[in-house]
Design an enzyme around this catalytic site. Structure first.
Site, PDB file in Angstrom:
ATOM      1  N   LYS A  15       0.837  -1.212   0.000  1.00  0.00           N
ATOM      2  CA  LYS A  15       0.000   0.000   0.000  1.00  0.00           C
ATOM      3  C   LYS A  15       0.869   1.259   0.000  1.00  0.00           C
ATOM      4  CE  LYS A  15      -1.870  -1.081   3.978  1.00  0.00           C
ATOM      5  NZ  LYS A  15      -1.152  -2.325   4.269  1.00  0.00           N
ATOM      6  N   ARG A  90      -9.549   0.555   8.524  1.00  0.00           N
ATOM      7  CA  ARG A  90      -9.025  -0.758   8.878  1.00  0.00           C
ATOM      8  C   ARG A  90     -10.007  -1.554   9.727  1.00  0.00           C
ATOM      9  NH1 ARG A  90      -3.163   0.376   8.626  1.00  0.00           N
ATOM     10  NH2 ARG A  90      -2.033  -1.425   9.374  1.00  0.00           N
ATOM     11  N   ARG A 128      11.836  -5.352   4.861  1.00  0.00           N
ATOM     12  CA  ARG A 128      11.641  -3.930   4.508  1.00  0.00           C
ATOM     13  C   ARG A 128      12.674  -3.034   5.204  1.00  0.00           C
ATOM     14  NH1 ARG A 128       5.907  -1.442   5.320  1.00  0.00           N
ATOM     15  NH2 ARG A 128       6.143  -2.443   7.340  1.00  0.00           N
ATOM     16  N   ARG A 161      11.696  -0.887  10.641  1.00  0.00           N
ATOM     17  CA  ARG A 161      10.645  -0.491  11.572  1.00  0.00           C
ATOM     18  C   ARG A 161      10.619  -1.422  12.781  1.00  0.00           C
ATOM     19  NH1 ARG A 161       5.194   0.542   8.198  1.00  0.00           N
ATOM     20  NH2 ARG A 161       4.347  -0.791   9.833  1.00  0.00           N
ATOM     21  N   ARG A 172       0.337  -8.668  13.718  1.00  0.00           N
ATOM     22  CA  ARG A 172      -0.302  -7.718  12.789  1.00  0.00           C
ATOM     23  C   ARG A 172      -1.159  -8.465  11.762  1.00  0.00           C
ATOM     24  NH1 ARG A 172       4.870  -4.844  10.797  1.00  0.00           N
ATOM     25  NH2 ARG A 172       3.510  -3.887   9.240  1.00  0.00           N
TER      26      ARG A 172
HETATM   27  P1  AP5 Z   1       4.927  -1.542   1.786  1.00  0.00           P
HETATM   28  O1  AP5 Z   1       4.547  -0.768   0.582  1.00  0.00           O
HETATM   29  O2  AP5 Z   1       5.709  -0.826   2.850  1.00  0.00           O
HETATM   30  O3  AP5 Z   1       3.647  -2.295   2.375  1.00  0.00           O
HETATM   31  P2  AP5 Z   1       2.386  -1.752   3.168  1.00  0.00           P
HETATM   32  O4  AP5 Z   1       1.201  -2.448   2.610  1.00  0.00           O
HETATM   33  O5  AP5 Z   1       2.380  -0.255   3.186  1.00  0.00           O
HETATM   34  O6  AP5 Z   1       2.723  -2.366   4.576  1.00  0.00           O
HETATM   35  P3  AP5 Z   1       2.736  -1.720   6.041  1.00  0.00           P
HETATM   36  O7  AP5 Z   1       3.507  -2.638   6.917  1.00  0.00           O
HETATM   37  O8  AP5 Z   1       3.195  -0.295   6.022  1.00  0.00           O
HETATM   38  O9  AP5 Z   1       1.263  -1.790   6.378  1.00  0.00           O
HETATM   39  P4  AP5 Z   1       0.705  -1.881   7.759  1.00  0.00           P
HETATM   40  O10 AP5 Z   1      -0.687  -1.751   7.370  1.00  0.00           O
HETATM   41  O11 AP5 Z   1       1.001  -3.038   8.602  1.00  0.00           O
HETATM   42  O12 AP5 Z   1       1.466  -0.718   8.560  1.00  0.00           O
HETATM   43  P5  AP5 Z   1       1.052   0.764   8.888  1.00  0.00           P
HETATM   44  O13 AP5 Z   1       2.272   1.583   8.886  1.00  0.00           O
HETATM   45  O14 AP5 Z   1      -0.106   1.187   8.060  1.00  0.00           O
HETATM   46  O15 AP5 Z   1       5.746  -2.829   1.294  1.00  0.00           O
HETATM   47  C1  AP5 Z   1       6.237  -3.777   2.226  1.00  0.00           C
HETATM   48  C2  AP5 Z   1       7.558  -4.353   1.688  1.00  0.00           C
HETATM   49  O16 AP5 Z   1       7.290  -5.102   0.494  1.00  0.00           O
HETATM   50  C3  AP5 Z   1       8.593  -3.268   1.293  1.00  0.00           C
HETATM   51  O17 AP5 Z   1       9.874  -3.694   1.644  1.00  0.00           O
HETATM   52  C4  AP5 Z   1       8.448  -3.154  -0.240  1.00  0.00           C
HETATM   53  O18 AP5 Z   1       9.667  -2.792  -0.863  1.00  0.00           O
HETATM   54  C5  AP5 Z   1       8.031  -4.582  -0.616  1.00  0.00           C
HETATM   55  N1  AP5 Z   1       7.138  -4.599  -1.782  1.00  0.00           N
HETATM   56  C6  AP5 Z   1       6.100  -3.754  -2.030  1.00  0.00           C
HETATM   57  N2  AP5 Z   1       5.502  -4.072  -3.200  1.00  0.00           N
HETATM   58  C7  AP5 Z   1       6.176  -5.152  -3.684  1.00  0.00           C
HETATM   59  C8  AP5 Z   1       6.021  -5.945  -4.851  1.00  0.00           C
HETATM   60  N3  AP5 Z   1       5.056  -5.696  -5.759  1.00  0.00           N
HETATM   61  N4  AP5 Z   1       6.885  -6.979  -5.024  1.00  0.00           N
HETATM   62  C9  AP5 Z   1       7.865  -7.244  -4.120  1.00  0.00           C
HETATM   63  N5  AP5 Z   1       8.056  -6.508  -3.003  1.00  0.00           N
HETATM   64  C10 AP5 Z   1       7.216  -5.478  -2.770  1.00  0.00           C
HETATM   65  O19 AP5 Z   1       0.496   0.612  10.362  1.00  0.00           O
HETATM   66  C11 AP5 Z   1       1.367   0.348  11.453  1.00  0.00           C
HETATM   67  C12 AP5 Z   1       0.576   0.308  12.748  1.00  0.00           C
HETATM   68  O20 AP5 Z   1      -0.108   1.566  12.947  1.00  0.00           O
HETATM   69  C13 AP5 Z   1      -0.543  -0.738  12.804  1.00  0.00           C
HETATM   70  O21 AP5 Z   1      -0.062  -2.008  13.181  1.00  0.00           O
HETATM   71  C14 AP5 Z   1      -1.469  -0.116  13.864  1.00  0.00           C
HETATM   72  O22 AP5 Z   1      -0.959  -0.297  15.146  1.00  0.00           O
HETATM   73  C15 AP5 Z   1      -1.396   1.376  13.537  1.00  0.00           C
HETATM   74  N6  AP5 Z   1      -2.433   1.811  12.565  1.00  0.00           N
HETATM   75  C16 AP5 Z   1      -2.208   2.360  11.324  1.00  0.00           C
HETATM   76  N7  AP5 Z   1      -3.361   2.661  10.721  1.00  0.00           N
HETATM   77  C17 AP5 Z   1      -4.349   2.294  11.603  1.00  0.00           C
HETATM   78  C18 AP5 Z   1      -5.770   2.336  11.540  1.00  0.00           C
HETATM   79  N8  AP5 Z   1      -6.415   2.793  10.436  1.00  0.00           N
HETATM   80  N9  AP5 Z   1      -6.473   1.859  12.603  1.00  0.00           N
HETATM   81  C19 AP5 Z   1      -5.833   1.389  13.705  1.00  0.00           C
HETATM   82  N10 AP5 Z   1      -4.491   1.324  13.832  1.00  0.00           N
HETATM   83  C20 AP5 Z   1      -3.753   1.768  12.784  1.00  0.00           C
END
Ligand code: AP5
Length: 221
Positions: A15, A90, A128, A161, A172
């Site tokens: 994402k 989410r 990552r 991270r 997660r």
């Molecule tokens: P990346 O693009 O970073 O993936 P992502 O989907 O953004 O994953 P996140 O870990 O950031 O999502 P998340 O939802 O767990 O974390 P968030 O920060 O939102 O890609 C991941 C890896 O794969 C990278 O190394 C990339 O290079 C690689 N990659 C990407 N595309 C690829 C491809 N096509 N092929 C190969 N490799 C690829 O949330 C963190 C925390 O915040 C949560 O756990 C929660 O505690 C809190 N939080 C955030 N939002 C909310 C909410 N709405 N409600 C409640 N709590 C929340």
């Protein structure tokens, strides 16, 4: 009518990687709730410490905190012509709040789900690395930088991270299954969710997303 692009997907589905590229192409701000919450968790206050603990455990932050955060951020002037949501909604409650907000902001919502099989997600997340300066996202397995630990774009150092260790990733993924996966049914019932294959290479996923977005009537900046 201006638009909201919503990226839905499991942790590690890509994402953030795609939202960043879309933001550059379409000129919409990328609103990553994870990034905003990580920033808030730096504060040495009871709220900051609470957030840090919740996120380090791989749990979801409360819907109330998110409602306040998202309302404040999307009311800034840079969101007037549209914005990209990366990591929100989410939960079903957040999805209902988003619908209300979109109605009073007079914005149309495009929901895109990036689909990746679960066994790939662990490899993506534990591999990552992110640039501390510009936020560029790498992966030691799939998208390594030219020099280990150094950003190709600006020479910034790369960091991992705190929640990208195997144990927290498992938590997660299980939070995703219980709280976020029901959204797929919630939106799917109305046939509103467009799915894109996130297993493809980054540039191919991007191409498919651009196709969907262009068809929705959003023009590149
Ligand atoms: P990346 O693009 O970073 O993936 P992502 O989907 O953004 O994953 P996140 O870990 O950031 O999502 P998340 O939802 O767990 O974390 P968030 O920060 O939102 O890609 C991941 C890896 O794969 C990278 O190394 C990339 O290079 C690689 N990659 C990407 N595309 C690829 C491809 N096509 N092929 C190969 N490799 C690829 O949330 C963190 C925390 O915040 C949560 O756990 C929660 O505690 C809190 N939080 C955030 N939002 C909310 C909410 N709405 N409600 C409640 N709590 C929340």
């Amino acid at each position: 009518m201006s638009k909201i692009i919503v990226m839905i997907g499991a942790p590690g589905a890509g994402k953030g990687t795609q939202a960043r590229l879309l933001s550059e192409k379409y000129g919409y701000p990328q609103i990553s709730t994870g990034d905003i919450l990580r920033e808030m968790a730096q504060a040495d206050t009871p709220e900051g410490r609470d957030l840090k603990q919740i996120m380090a455990a791989g749990k979801l932050v409360s819907d109330d905190v998110l409602a306040d955060l998202i309302e404040k951020r999307t009311s800034r002037p840079d969101c007037q012509n549209g914005y990209i949501l990366d990591g929100y909604p989410r939960t079903v409650v957040q999805a209902q709040q988003l619908e209300e907000m979109a109605a009073w902001q007079k914005k149309e919502v495009l929901l895109v789900r990036v689909v990746v099989f679960e066994d790939e997600l662990m490899k993506r997340l534990t591999g990552r690395r992110t640039c501390k300066k510009c936020g560029e996202i790498y992966n030691i397995n799939f998208r390594p930088p030219q020099i280990a630990g150094v950003c190709d774009r600006d020479g910034g150092s790369l960091s991992q991270r705190a929640d990208d260790n195997a144990e927290t990733v498992k938590r997660r993924l299980s939070e995703y299954q219980s709280a976020t996966a029901p959204l797929i049914d919630y939106y799917g019932r109305n046939g509103r969710l467009i799915e894109v294959d996130g297993q493809l290479p980054v540039d191919e996923v991007f191409e498919k997303l651009c196709h969907v977005i262009d068809n929705f009537g959003i023009r590149a900046a």
